[in-house]
Structure formats: structure tokens, C-alpha cells
Design a protein around this motif. Structure first.
Motif, mmCIF file in Angstrom:
data_model
loop_
_atom_site.group_PDB
_atom_site.id
_atom_site.type_symbol
_atom_site.label_atom_id
_atom_site.label_comp_id
_atom_site.label_asym_id
_atom_site.label_seq_id
_atom_site.Cartn_x
_atom_site.Cartn_y
_atom_site.Cartn_z
ATOM 1 N N ASP A 29 0.841 -1.196 0.000
ATOM 2 C CA ASP A 29 0.000 0.000 0.000
ATOM 3 C C ASP A 29 0.881 1.253 0.000
ATOM 4 N N THR A 30 0.475 2.266 -0.777
ATOM 5 C CA THR A 30 1.276 3.494 -0.876
ATOM 6 C C THR A 30 0.536 4.741 -0.415
ATOM 7 N N VAL A 31 -0.702 4.600 0.045
ATOM 8 C CA VAL A 31 -1.500 5.801 0.282
ATOM 9 C C VAL A 31 -0.891 6.681 1.367
ATOM 10 N N ASP A 32 -0.308 6.107 2.404
ATOM 11 C CA ASP A 32 0.296 6.932 3.452
ATOM 12 C C ASP A 32 1.527 7.667 2.935
ATOM 13 N N ALA A 33 2.356 6.967 2.159
ATOM 14 C CA ALA A 33 3.541 7.612 1.589
ATOM 15 C C ALA A 33 3.134 8.721 0.630
ATOM 16 N N LEU A 34 2.119 8.466 -0.200
ATOM 17 C CA LEU A 34 1.665 9.491 -1.131
ATOM 18 C C LEU A 34 1.090 10.683 -0.379
ATOM 19 N N SER A 35 0.318 10.428 0.662
ATOM 20 C CA SER A 35 -0.241 11.531 1.447
ATOM 21 C C SER A 35 0.864 12.386 2.048
ATOM 22 N N GLY A 46 1.446 16.137 1.038
ATOM 23 C CA GLY A 46 1.375 17.060 2.167
ATOM 24 C C GLY A 46 2.491 18.090 2.181
ATOM 25 N N GLU A 47 3.535 17.868 1.376
ATOM 26 C CA GLU A 47 4.615 18.849 1.252
ATOM 27 C C GLU A 47 4.256 19.972 0.289
ATOM 28 N N ILE A 48 3.283 19.733 -0.586
ATOM 29 C CA ILE A 48 2.965 20.739 -1.604
ATOM 30 C C ILE A 48 2.468 22.049 -0.994
ATOM 31 N N PRO A 49 1.600 22.047 0.018
ATOM 32 C CA PRO A 49 1.178 23.333 0.592
ATOM 33 C C PRO A 49 2.347 24.183 1.082
ATOM 34 N N ASP A 50 3.367 23.552 1.665
ATOM 35 C CA ASP A 50 4.542 24.309 2.093
ATOM 36 C C ASP A 50 5.243 24.939 0.903
ATOM 37 N N ARG A 51 5.341 24.180 -0.202
ATOM 38 C CA ARG A 51 5.966 24.733 -1.416
ATOM 39 C C ARG A 51 5.115 25.865 -1.979
ATOM 40 N N GLU A 101 -10.892 10.054 0.515
ATOM 41 C CA GLU A 101 -10.604 10.908 1.673
ATOM 42 C C GLU A 101 -9.180 11.443 1.622
ATOM 43 N N ALA A 102 -8.219 10.607 1.205
ATOM 44 C CA ALA A 102 -6.825 11.053 1.118
ATOM 45 C C ALA A 102 -6.678 12.164 0.089
ATOM 46 N N LEU A 103 -7.338 12.019 -1.056
ATOM 47 C CA LEU A 103 -7.278 13.072 -2.074
ATOM 48 C C LEU A 103 -7.935 14.348 -1.581
ATOM 49 N N THR A 104 -9.079 14.206 -0.937
ATOM 50 C CA THR A 104 -9.789 15.388 -0.432
ATOM 51 C C THR A 104 -8.923 16.167 0.550
ATOM 52 N N ARG A 105 -8.251 15.461 1.455
ATOM 53 C CA ARG A 105 -7.372 16.142 2.419
ATOM 54 C C ARG A 105 -6.237 16.869 1.713
ATOM 55 N N ALA A 106 -5.644 16.226 0.712
ATOM 56 C CA ALA A 106 -4.519 16.847 0.004
ATOM 57 C C ALA A 106 -4.969 18.109 -0.731
ATOM 58 N N LEU A 107 -6.101 18.035 -1.406
ATOM 59 C CA LEU A 107 -6.591 19.193 -2.151
ATOM 60 C C LEU A 107 -6.991 20.322 -1.212
ATOM 61 N N GLN A 108 -7.623 19.989 -0.097
ATOM 62 C CA GLN A 108 -8.018 21.016 0.864
ATOM 63 C C GLN A 108 -6.799 21.742 1.424
ATOM 64 N N ALA A 109 -5.743 21.006 1.714
ATOM 65 C CA ALA A 109 -4.532 21.632 2.247
ATOM 66 C C ALA A 109 -3.896 22.572 1.231
ATOM 67 N N ILE A 110 -3.923 22.189 -0.037
ATOM 68 C CA ILE A 110 -3.368 23.064 -1.076
ATOM 69 C C ILE A 110 -4.200 24.331 -1.201
ATOM 70 N N SER A 129 11.704 19.966 -6.260
ATOM 71 C CA SER A 129 11.788 18.606 -5.736
ATOM 72 C C SER A 129 10.798 18.381 -4.601
ATOM 73 N N LEU A 130 10.296 17.152 -4.531
ATOM 74 C CA LEU A 130 9.505 16.678 -3.407
ATOM 75 C C LEU A 130 10.244 15.494 -2.785
ATOM 76 N N PRO A 131 10.007 15.202 -1.515
ATOM 77 C CA PRO A 131 10.751 14.116 -0.865
ATOM 78 C C PRO A 131 10.425 12.757 -1.464
ATOM 79 N N VAL A 132 11.391 11.858 -1.402
ATOM 80 C CA VAL A 132 11.212 10.468 -1.841
ATOM 81 C C VAL A 132 11.148 9.605 -0.582
ATOM 82 N N PRO A 133 9.966 9.133 -0.191
ATOM 83 C CA PRO A 133 9.845 8.396 1.079
ATOM 84 C C PRO A 133 10.705 7.142 1.143
#
Length: 384
Positions: free
Chosen positions: A19-25, A29-34, A61-70, A265-269
């Protein structure tokens, strides 16, 4: 105006069963900081937002959280559907979302729905988010356009974009999800659903007339020209992906159009590592210290395939995901054979089947029928 070009988020995809959803999240989650640090106005996602036409609830839900943060960070978001997405599901409530700064473009047959009108101190900017174009579907809607391939579908789309820009001149960006000239998808993890019976390449010239083309579908970053680029996926989804870095292109539009493009660049988990050698040597090699937390692909060169190789490798590398036996004859193990089988297109499977049952492959006419049938199935699946 500053735009961050990303693509192929593939929310819900696994990596060799993991499963990759946590790593992708975490990466998204770094994009809002950028966004805050780089003063980004718009985040683009050029197709394949989800990995499945029917995403699980936790993936939504994971996508919704990411978009809301951006959005909370201050950037508008523009997404187009890819060949993995269900346009109907991804585009649900698009009208309400647009009011909140989230623009979902999923209707491939309606060019008037693709444009997002933006503005900065220099005037208007038009972003045309072209959804994945299925030639079979478009042929039924616009038979007069003579669409018979991805290339002709993209020419039809870009003609509509250029016509709109002729009526309403502005700086412009287009999102598209396709193979474009100059890419080498066989060396990448590009999905094969987009083709039937052979690679369908869109020429770079198809994107003439816009300031920047933000492409998706290839999972490693590529620059086809200064103004035509792939950002790649935010995670590694296969050992075949060539570029170790992950991130997106930071695109800056000035008063006269494209001014500069920089890699962000974004982090590579979990990095990808390939180890090669005899099993005992690999397990004891001090030069590989520090790779224990990586995704590992092991190529074993023992004269005979070692017993219980995966279990022993995972004692050193818990995330060893793939084992290949090269051996003295260069043979692969069963997993390697299965991988090679999985890389064949559906059309190639049909070709092999016909050759097996009747002693010869399909004729050109039969190949055309197979290609059309497979494309219809792909279109029906995408619309589910």
C-alpha cells in the motif's frame, strides 16, 4: 503567475503489492509548504488523479485532504482526468468545486468546459485542462473530425484551444494526458491501456500555439522542449521508472508568456535500489549498508537459483519487492517471467493467442478489429 505542474498522482496504487496511500499523502502534504514558500498561484494535475475508476473511500478521503490543504495554502487547483480515472466520478460536483477554487475537467467531448480563466497583474491567463481523449468516444460525437488515434484526437482538441485563443487572446497553458513524441515509454512505467495494437504518439507540434504544455502519463520527468514537459508521478510506482527524483515543474508566466521553468523537488519516502550479485555476497556486502530501508530489486547471479531467496533477502532488506535470477544462462525466475508477460499489451496477447490456436497471427484487417474492440472496452471501463 506561478504554476506547479504535477501529474499521475495515482491515489490508491500499490507498489508490488504494498500500500502506498500513506507515503503518497506524506509527499502531497509537502505541496502546501511549497505553495507558500514559492508563492505558487495554481497547482496543476495532468491526469490519472486516481489509480482506479472506482477508488476506495479512504483513497477519496486522502485526495480530499490533500486538495483542501493546497487550497488552504492559497493556490487554486486544476485537475484533468486521465485514462485511469472515471470522468463521471472524478468530475462529480465540479460546479460546486469550481466556486471553491478547485477546477475539475473531465468532459472530453466538450472543449468549452476545459478552460479555466485566471488573471494576474499582466492580464488574463487561460488554462485548458484537456481530459484523456478516447478516440472511439470522440468518433461517435464528432464523426466529421476523422479521429482515429490519440494523435488526431489531440490535434482536434488543440484546434479547439487555438480557436478559442484566437477569439480571446491570452497567455495560455494546456494540460494533456498522452504519449508525446520523444518519450520512451517502454523504459518507464507508463500504463499500456492508452494504446491498442501499437504505440500512438502525439507529435510535439500538436501543442503549438500555447505558452506551456503540462503533460501527464509518463511517470518520470522529461523535457521534450522548453515549453512541453512531463512532470512524472509524485511516487515511484515501478522499478522501471528512470528518474530517481520526484517533484514538479515550477512554471512562471510573465507579461509576454513563458519566462522560466524550474524543477521543484519533493521528498522520496523510500528510494529504489537494485542490487546485483550472488546471494551470500549481497547479504554480507558492507558497501550496501544504508540501503536497508529502500525498495530493493535483487538480481541474483548464482549458478543455480538459491532456495528461499526472497525470505533471506528480506532479512536484510525488509522492503525487497522483486527478485530476478540472472544465473549463468541469463534466465529469469518465475516472477520475472510473469512481469514480462504483464508488460505485453492486450493486443499482443490476442496476437499470441491466435498464433497458438491456428498457427498464424491475425491479418491487418483482424488487427484493426481487435484494436477497435479493445479501445471500446477501455472507453466503457473508463466511463464506469
Amino acid at each position: 503567475m506561478r504554476l506547479l505542474h504535477t501529474s499521475d498522482w495515482h491515489v490508491g496504487r500499490t507498489f508490488h503489492g504494498a500500500d502506498t496511500v500513506d507515503a503518497l499523502s506524506a509527499v502531497l502534504g509537502e505541496i502546501p509548504d511549497r505553495v507558500r514558500r514559492e508563492r505558487i498561484d495554481v497547482v496543476l494535475v495532468a491526469g490519472d488523479v486516481y489509480d482506479s475508476a472506482m477508488p476506495a473511500g479512504r483513497h477519496v478521503e486522502a485526495l480530499t485532504r490533500a486538495l483542501q490543504a493546497i487550497r488552504d495554502a492559497g493556490a487554486e487547483v486544476i485537475l484533468s482526468s486521465g485514462n485511469h480515472d472515471s470522468p463521471a466520478r472524478l468530475g462529480a460536483n465540479a460546479g460546486f468545486a469550481r466556486a471553491g477554487g478547485l477546477h475539475l475537467s473531465t468532459t472530453a467531448t466538450d472543449p468549452s468546459s476545459w478552460c479555466v480563466d485566471l488573471e494576474d497583474e499582466h492580464g488574463p491567463v487561460r488554462v485548458y485542462a484537456v481530459p484523456y481523449l478516447e478516440p472511439v468516444v470522440l468518433r461517435a460525437v464528432v464523426p466529421e473530425a476523422g479521429i482515429d488515434s490519440q494523435a488526431s484526437a489531440m490535434r482536434w482538441a488543440m484546434d479547439a484551444v487555438r480557436a478559442d485563443l484566437a477569439d480571446r487572446p491570452a497567455r495560455s497553458v494546456v494540460l494533456a494526458h498522452c504519449f508525446a513524441a520523444g518519450v520512451e515509454p517502454e523504459d518507464d512505467d507508463a500504463p499500456r491501456e492508452i494504446r491498442a495494437g501499437g504505440l500512438d504518439v502525439v507529435p510535439i507540434s500538436a501543442f503549438d500555439g500555447v505558452d506551456y504544455a503540462a503533460l501527464g502519463h509518463i511517470h518520470s520527468r522529461q523535457q521534450l522542449s522548453p515549453a512541453v514537459r512531463y512532470s512524472g508521478a509524485p511516487l515511484h510506482y515501478s522499478f522501471r521508472e528512470r528518474s530517481p527524483e520526484r517533484g514538479g515543474w515550477l512554471v512562471e508566466l510573465g507579461a509576454r508568456g513563458l519566462e522560466r521553468v524550474d524543477w521543484l523537488s519533493l521528498p522520496v519516502p523510500r528510494p529504489l535500489t537494485e542490487v546485483r550479485g550472488e546471494l551470500e555476497s549481497l547479504l554480507a556486502d558492507p558497501a550496501l549498508d544504508g540501503t536497508e530501508g529502500h525498495w530493493v530489486r535483487a538480481v541474483l547471479t548464482d549458478a543455480a537459483m538459491p532456495l528461499d531467496a526472497m525470505r533471506r533477502l528480506q532479512q536484510r532488506w525488509p522492503h525487497c519487492a522483486q527478485v530476478e535470477w540472472a544465473g549463468s544462462a541469463g534466465r529469469g525466475d518465475g516472477a520475472d517471467v510473469r512481469e514480462r508477460m504483464q508488460r505485453r499489451s492486450d493486443a499482443e496477447v490476442v496476437d499470441d493467442f491466435l498464433a497458438h490456436v491456428r498457427g498464424e497471427g491475425p491479418s491487418d484487417e483482424e488487427r484493426a478489429l481487435v484494436a477497435d474492440g479493445l479501445a471500446r472496452v477501455a472507453a466503457a471501463e473508463a466511463a464506469r
